[in-house]
Scaffold this active site. Structure first.
Site, PDB file in Angstrom:
ATOM      1  N   CYS A   1     -20.359  27.219  14.702  1.00 14.04           N
ATOM      2  CA  CYS A   1     -19.310  27.565  15.652  1.00 14.04           C
ATOM      3  C   CYS A   1     -19.374  29.049  15.982  1.00 14.04           C
ATOM      4  CB  CYS A   1     -17.941  27.221  15.065  1.00 14.04           C
ATOM      5  SG  CYS A   1     -16.575  27.666  16.153  1.00 14.04           S
TER       6      CYS A   1
ATOM      7  N   CYS B   1     -15.184  32.407  17.821  1.00 14.49           N
ATOM      8  CA  CYS B   1     -14.603  33.740  17.664  1.00 14.49           C
ATOM      9  C   CYS B   1     -15.660  34.822  17.758  1.00 14.49           C
ATOM     10  CB  CYS B   1     -13.836  33.861  16.345  1.00 14.49           C
ATOM     11  SG  CYS B   1     -14.861  34.026  14.887  1.00 14.49           S
TER      12      CYS B   1
ATOM     13  N   CYS C   1     -19.171  29.659  11.042  1.00 16.82           N
ATOM     14  CA  CYS C   1     -18.709  28.485  10.316  1.00 16.82           C
ATOM     15  C   CYS C   1     -19.560  27.273  10.678  1.00 16.82           C
ATOM     16  CB  CYS C   1     -17.247  28.208  10.642  1.00 16.82           C
ATOM     17  SG  CYS C   1     -16.124  29.484  10.054  1.00 16.82           S
TER      18      CYS C   1
ATOM     19  N   CYS D   1     -11.255  26.600  12.529  1.00 15.04           N
ATOM     20  CA  CYS D   1      -9.945  27.164  12.818  1.00 15.04           C
ATOM     21  C   CYS D   1      -9.445  26.754  14.198  1.00 15.04           C
ATOM     22  CB  CYS D   1     -10.016  28.681  12.704  1.00 15.04           C
ATOM     23  SG  CYS D   1     -10.905  29.465  14.073  1.00 15.04           S
TER      24      CYS D   1
ATOM     25  N   LYS E   1      -9.239  28.446  16.925  1.00 19.87           N
ATOM     26  CA  LYS E   1     -10.123  28.865  18.020  1.00 19.87           C
ATOM     27  C   LYS E   1     -11.266  27.874  18.195  1.00 19.87           C
ATOM     28  CE  LYS E   1     -10.464  32.818  15.861  1.00 19.87           C
ATOM     29  NZ  LYS E   1      -9.279  32.763  14.987  1.00 19.87           N
TER      30      LYS E   1
END
Length: 987
Positions: free
Chosen positions: A56, A59, A64, A93, A95
């Site tokens: 991912c 952010c 992650c 998360c 986001k």
């Protein structure tokens, strides 16, 4: 396969768990009109569901491990990889969950666009053009400017750590041969990398948090929300499993309220606290004596009154050119005799002549001087052998799915010597003059002694007893049998932003070293080394394989070097303030054009002045997904991929030790293109080879502009695969632990002992050169770089000075500007300036907030949710008051980089709430140029109809339209995802 797709309700539940749905100051409770089942949820009932393992990048910092679920070609859910992602532990998360809203957003850029209205117009008049037209315009204008003014008249902006978007750091400047990169790196981890390059090793600041420190010190950062690869769930786990958790932060956070020790320091006083810790460690002999003597320059002798000498070039491995000749008062063999080596640094051996086993040396009349040879990395008389002695890693609480690695045993002095750390010694130089010399350590100890506990209490506001408890807890080894310390220091951005960034980071790096926490389990280890072919595994494709023209002149042409000489050594960014001056004033030469790739002007320097500068450019190109404030100053907009559409290899940028990839889960829409492809295409449009010698760069003969896939083939070639094979292997295997796949380069600790830390040369006998990446090959307490580039000597040792616009520097400042302002804290649903147009995120955090202590708010007549003005001598902005006992009286915490996508104007209302509109243009870090972004005094007062434009305390656009500031605003509904190709084609 079936699954429950992510909906607005489940997103809110997730955000509440992670702390994103708390407080909501400035928001009006009510029905959230952003709610909707969405086309993704509607489509979930039919069609095969595919699961794509990926990394991912919602952010831009975390790495992650996630799974992306795709149904009917459409991403419908993201969830954490609990199976193999040991570094992120299944984290995904808010986001990350909102990524589908970004990928399918109706306001996303889908086609190249050209401005048709003059700059300064509220409406840029964007019209759609073809890629060929865009490339032709860029190539023609760039070549015209190069021919007339030279490549230095162009600058390149880079920001986010989505590593496929960072060509401003290298490839763009290579293209036109310009030294002027304006990158967020200057204020975001760059000062740490700059400092550790001077002190120890490039990027040595990274801490191996996944090794689970026994004592977890979190200093000026909140990685439990978003920051680098070890964030969020891992950080929370570390805080709960450590024997002790220490937080250094001026405010209470969701995590540090669980801290065993919380040090509420005044913003901007980090360096004073760090030197106080240093003083306590030295006075109480909590330092690692062998490490200090063998691997730092602590025993090197500083000769009082001697003219600086040396002459060896100040080489640093990521500069475009070699630096100045070394000039230092450290005693060298060349100072003692004609023809002596400038790389043999002298120490005073206290064992010399004490018995037959320790004879006198032959380097001077005293017989006590012996040397360390930084060229061979051997002490005088030391056998030239490879150090291979190791022992198993005993670190407790290592996460599952990881291998422990091994630790190199500390090597002894051979032959046996004892370099003095204290004392005054007479030395006679080659000119026959006798001078007094003292070890670096004595100078260092004297500097630290300027910050005893009682003095530091007055500076930081932290009780002396609490300071003593914290440093004693961290520096006293819980288990001395391990042979190393309790863990490193996880230090973040905050200490970089108050004009002391480099000095603060030198203090932290040295603290880790002298306590036995440098390249040890859970210590500060530097960047992960995987199995990719690039020297810095975490930044593949950052640079082209093209030699820029005449980089030897760059140290003199970098904007800002006149004021900040060390930029000529660093050579990795121009000073952002100086570049802005060159745009606006044309001094020392005019900057006329540039490209911004995944960045913006709100992250550093004064935002108001930067907006003026960007609008004064002759030509400006922005690569982005959105019409951001920066895009509002552009001539061309180039649409790019979202991370769900990206294929790209990844090794942890920090010390986490993971190797994996971001893997394309959905097809890119419309005419969006991949950033590396855009760069290669522009090279080709200008007739500049991306690979000058392709057959020697991993490509076929004549392959001057390789495809991105071929470029990635080259990146993963060190793993013995093509990119397609690597991607497939990652899907089946999952994340690799680099300790296992690279046992020498990453799976061994204390690599300064084995030579695998720098991997940059061989000894005369053909063994790996040992030590660090500095010119002395030691961790430098006394900096040879600073002594060479700042000959007044003020920065030879780490130091601390109060930030200029504070009460500590100017006691009368509070008469007009009573509040000490800090900023930069992480917002759970945002990443810096990102995601303000994602309805799920904006619904939860609709407006910017300023945290203020309730006692202060009461005095000012401010209630929860009131809009307030925050003002400095440079300007004023509005944010909503969040009354919070977790901030000390007299201190406020503002949010950064706010803009308002809902406003129909080119600048998107950045000036309404962006706190960097208040930033000083004159004050900055004197060594690296980092902007003075926090720890300065301001005034705060309530916004009223009488003192607000349009009679509305709520910020409004130029036409009076209020911003979205509550969850019930119907405009949020307009941002829900669209899957209609016809709507995209209508852009």
């Amino acid at each position: 396969m079936s699954l429950k797709t992510m909906t607005r309700r489940s997103f809110v539940q997730l955000a509440a768990v992670t702390g994103a749905a708390m407080g909501l100051s400035g928001a009006v409770a009510g029905t959230a009109l952003a709610e909707g089942d969405g086309a993704a949820a509607a489509a979930a009932g039919a069609g095969e569901v595919k699961r794509v393992r990926s990394c991912c990048r919602a952010c831009g910092k975390n790495e992650c491990g996630v799974y992306v679920y795709v149904q009917n070609g459409r991403a419908v859910k993201v969830e954490g990889d609990m199976d193999t992602a040991f570094h992120s532990m299944g984290n995904s998360c808010s986001k990350s969950q909102a990524s589908m809203q970004a990928a399918y957003h109706p306001d996303r850029l889908y086609y190249p666009m050209k401005r048709t209205n003059p700059k300064g117009s509220a409406d840029p008049g964007w019209t759609r053009i073809t890629w060929d037209e865009a490339y032709a315009a860029i190539a023609a204008k760039f070549q015209e400017l190069i021919d007339q003014y030279g490549g230095e008249c162009m600058f390149f902006m880079g920001g986010t750590s989505r590593i496929w978007t960072q060509h401003a750091y290298a490839a763009w400047v290579q293209l036109v041969s310009s030294p002027n990169a304006v990158t967020a790196w200057q204020i975001c981890k760059g000062p740490r990398h700059f400092a550790t390059m001077m002190v120890s090793e490039y990027e040595g600041s990274w801490m191996a948090t996944t090794d689970r420190p026994r004592v977890f010190v979190q200093w000026g950062t909140a990685t439990e929300i978003s920051n680098y690869d070890e964030s969020c769930r891992t950080t929370v786990d570390i805080a709960n499993t450590a024997d002790a958790y220490i937080s250094v932060d001026p405010r209470r956070t969701n995590l540090n309220h669980e801290a065993d020790i919380h040090l509420y320091l005044k913003p901007g006083t980090d360096g004073a606290l760090g030197l106080c810790w240093t003083n306590y460690i030295i006075e109480n002999q909590l330092y690692d004596d062998l490490y200090v003597k063998r691997w730092t320059d602590a025993p090197f002798l500083v000769v009082e009154g001697m003219a600086p000498s040396g002459g060896a070039p100040m080489v640093q491995k990521i500069a475009w050119n070699v630096g100045k000749p070394m000039a230092t008062r450290l005693l060298k063999e060349c100072d003692l005799k004609e023809g002596g080596s400038p790389m043999r640094f002298m120490v005073w051996d206290e064992l010399a002549g004490t018995d037959d086993a320790h004879p006198l040396h032959n380097n001077d009349a005293s017989g006590h001087l012996t040397y360390y040879d930084a060229e061979t990395t051997l002490w005088e008389g030391e056998p030239d052998v490879q150090w291979t002695e190791t022992y198993p890693n005993p670190q407790p609480n290592l996460p599952e799915l990881t291998v422990p690695g091994v630790i190199a045993k500390p090597s002894p002095f051979n032959p046996d010597i004892d370099p003095a750390l204290y004392g005054e010694f007479d030395v006679t130089l080659a000119d026959g003059q006798t001078y007094m010399a003292k070890p670096v350590w004595e100078h260092y100890a004297a500097r630290a002694a300027e910050f005893p506990l009682d003095v530091t209490e007055q500076i930081t506001g932290i009780p002396a007893a609490t300071i003593e408890e914290s440093v004693k807890t961290w520096a006293t080894r819980i288990d001395p049998s391990t042979g190393y310390g309790n863990g490193g220091l996880q230090y973040g951005l905050a200490p970089e932003h108050a004009c002391n960034g480099i000095q603060n980071n030198r203090i932290f790096d040295n603290l880790a070293g002298i306590t036995g926490n440098w390249d040890t389990p859970a210590g500060n280890r530097g960047p992960t080394k995987g199995r990719f072919t690039r020297p810095d595994d975490s930044q593949p494709l950052l640079a082209a394989k093209h030699a820029p023209a005449h980089p030897e002149v760059w140290p003199d042409k970098i904007l800002g070097v006149e004021r900040i000489p060390t930029l000529g050594w660093w050579m990795n960014w121009a000073d952002a303030n100086a570049v802005c001056d060159a745009m606006v004033k044309g001094e020392p030469y005019r900057v006329r054009a540039g490209i911004c790739e995944a960045s913006g002007f709100m992250n550093q320097a004064n935002s108001t002045k930067y907006w003026q500068g960007l609008n004064s450019l002759d030509f400006f190109v922005v690569q982005d997904m959105w019409k951001t404030p920066t895009a509002g100053a552009a001539d061309l907009l180039l649409p790019v991929y979202h991370w769900l559409e990206v294929d790209f290899p990844r090794v942890s940028q920090g010390s986490t030790g993971a190797m994996g990839a971001t893997c394309r889960a959905i097809e890119p829409p419309a005419e969006c293109r991949f950033d590396p492809q855009i760069v290669t295409d522009v090279y080709q449009a200008m007739g500049v080879t991306w690979a000058d010698a392709p057959e020697f760069s991993g490509f076929a003969e004549g392959e001057y502009w390789p495809t991105v896939e071929r470029q990635m083939d080259d990146v993963v070639a060190g793993f013995g695969m093509t990119w397609a094979e690597y991607r497939e292997a990652f899907q089946s295997h999952g994340w690799w632990d680099c300790r296992e796949i690279n046992p020498d380069g990453w799976g061994t600790y204390r690599r300064f002992e084995t030579g695998f830390l720098t991997e940059d040369g061989l000894t005369p006998a053909g063994n790996m050169k040992r030590g660090f990446g500095t010119v002395t090959r030691k961790q430098e307490l006394w900096s040879t770089v600073m002594e060479t580039y700042e000959p007044d000597g003020r920065f030879n040792l780490p130091s601390w000075e109060p930030a200029p616009e504070t009460e500590l520097a100017n006691p009368s400042i509070t008469e007009e500007w009573p509040f000490l302002m800090t900023t930069g804290r992480r917002i759970p649903v945002y990443f810096h300036s990102e995601h303000r147009q994602l309805p799920w995120c904006r619904e939860l955090w609709p407006a910017p907030r300023v945290e203020i202590n309730p006692a202060d708010a009461e005095k000012l007549g401010i209630a929860q949710g009131d809009w307030v003005w925050i003002e400095s001598p440079r300007g004023k902005v509005r944010q909503t008051a969040d009354l919070y006992y977790g901030i000390e009286p007299g201190v406020i915490n503002c949010e950064h980089q706010w803009w308002f996508p809902e406003l129909e104007q080119a600048d998107k209302g950045y000036g309404l709430s962006t706190i960097n509109c208040l930033v000083s243009e004159e004050d900055q870090d004197p060594v690296c140029g980092a902007s003075y972004l926090r720890a300065y005094n301001v005034k705060v007062y309530k916004a009223t109809p009488e003192n607000s434009p349009f009679g509305n305390p709520v910020p409004c656009g130029d036409d009076g339209t209020p911003i979205i500031c509550d969850a019930s605003d119907p405009r949020l509904k307009k941002w829900l995802p669209t899957y209609d190709e016809a709507l995209r084609n209508a852009q």
